[in-house]
Every structure is written in C-alpha cells, then in structure tokens.
Design a protein around this motif. Sequence first.
Motif, short mmCIF file in Angstrom:
data_model
loop_
_atom_site.label_atom_id
_atom_site.label_comp_id
_atom_site.label_asym_id
_atom_site.label_seq_id
_atom_site.Cartn_x
_atom_site.Cartn_y
_atom_site.Cartn_z
N PHE A 87 0.88 -1.31 -0.17
CA PHE A 87 -0.03 0.01 -0.11
C PHE A 87 0.88 1.24 0.11
N LYS A 88 0.22 2.37 -0.63
CA LYS A 88 0.97 3.60 -0.59
C LYS A 88 1.28 4.11 0.88
N GLY A 89 2.16 4.81 1.11
CA GLY A 89 2.29 5.35 2.45
C GLY A 89 2.84 4.49 3.45
N THR A 90 3.07 3.02 3.21
CA THR A 90 3.75 1.98 4.02
C THR A 90 5.24 1.99 3.87
N CYS A 91 5.84 1.75 5.14
CA CYS A 91 7.28 1.55 5.07
C CYS A 91 7.89 0.31 5.31
N PRO A 92 8.00 -0.65 4.45
CA PRO A 92 8.43 -2.14 4.45
C PRO A 92 9.68 -2.12 5.28
N THR A 93 10.31 -2.87 6.15
CA THR A 93 11.46 -3.02 6.84
C THR A 93 12.52 -3.64 5.65
N PRO A 94 13.71 -3.12 5.92
CA PRO A 94 14.84 -3.64 4.99
C PRO A 94 14.83 -5.28 4.99
N GLU A 95 14.48 -5.98 6.31
CA GLU A 95 14.53 -7.32 6.16
C GLU A 95 13.44 -7.94 5.19
N THR A 96 12.23 -7.10 5.38
CA THR A 96 11.14 -7.61 4.24
C THR A 96 11.48 -7.39 3.20
N LEU A 97 12.05 -6.47 2.60
CA LEU A 97 12.57 -6.09 1.29
C LEU A 97 13.70 -7.07 0.78
N ARG A 98 14.79 -7.48 1.73
CA ARG A 98 15.84 -8.39 1.35
C ARG A 98 15.34 -9.66 1.00
N LYS A 99 14.28 -10.15 2.13
CA LYS A 99 13.72 -11.69 1.65
C LYS A 99 12.80 -11.68 0.38
N LEU A 100 12.00 -10.57 0.17
CA LEU A 100 11.20 -10.27 -0.99
C LEU A 100 12.18 -10.71 -2.12
N SER A 101 13.23 -9.63 -2.01
CA SER A 101 14.04 -9.57 -3.43
C SER A 101 14.64 -10.86 -3.54
N LYS A 102 14.94 -11.96 -2.73
CA LYS A 102 15.52 -13.11 -3.04
C LYS A 102 14.66 -13.92 -3.97
N VAL A 103 13.39 -13.93 -3.36
CA VAL A 103 12.27 -14.82 -4.04
C VAL A 103 11.97 -14.20 -5.55
N MET A 104 11.85 -12.82 -5.61
CA MET A 104 11.62 -12.12 -7.09
C MET A 104 12.80 -12.06 -7.77
N GLY A 105 14.03 -12.54 -7.46
CA GLY A 105 15.18 -12.49 -8.18
C GLY A 105 15.66 -11.05 -8.71
#
Length: 147
Positions: free
Chosen positions: A49-67
């Motif tokens: 969602f707009k205006g949310t601030c995902p954590t760096p950990e969430t982004l790192r985990k997500l990036s691995k799956v998404m390549g």
Amino acid sequence: MPARLQIQAKDCSPLGLLILQYLEEHHISMNRLAEMADIPQPRLRGACFKGTCPTPETLRKLSKVMGMHHLELYTLAYEGRIAKRPEDADDYLDSLIRELFETAREMDLVPPKQRPSKARIERALRELGFAHQDERQVEKIRTLRSL
C-alpha cells in the motif's frame, strides 16, 4: 478471496504494483509469495500500500524470491521520499537509481563479490557526471582522506 480483501492497483505504491505484477506473472497467491519469502502475509500485504514503510528485512527476503536486488525494491518502496534535488523537482534521483539497476539487469551483470573501495565508487560517480556543489569541498575531502 472476498473482493473486500483484494488489493486494488490504485491503492498500491510502486512496490505494491510490482508485487501484484509478480503474483500475476507467476500465477501465485499473496499467501504463497509470503510463504516463499518467509514473511508474514499481513506484512507482505501491508508493504503493497501507498504510504507504508516495509522493513529492510522484508525487502531483502522479498528480493531473493523475486530475483531482484533489494535496493531496487527499496527505491520502489520509498519512491518520492528520497530528498529531491532543488534544481529539478521531478523524480530524477529515484529514476537514476532505478535505471542503473535496470541497465545492470539488462546486461546480465551481477554485483561484485567484494565491495568496491570508496575511491573507486567516487571515480565511477564522477564518470557518470556527479559533482560536488562546491569544488573546494572536494579538496577538503581529499586532504582529510590522505591524513
């Protein structure tokens, strides 16, 4: 899934739009992506969602799956929140960072195994046209680095 729980593109941040596109292209559910990334589903959903601030950990985990590199996701998640250059109010810095990653991906480049030195990064930035607002500051920095 009931319609009231579905995420609408109009409510999404640029990161959320990318996540929705990934789900559609890979024919998987939000729950499945959360499971693959080892992220709680509500956290993944909230990151869309707009205006949310995902954590760096969430982004790192997500990036691995998404390549993708986690910094690509970071720039999407925080798009518009990076301080803008006063001389141009468009999304210059955001788009420059994104273009660097897109170009690297198009060229099938991978990050170096060892982190480049500050001096090497500085030379690369200067080659790309980055410059100090005050060239006297450059001399001060060089003098401090040589000490």
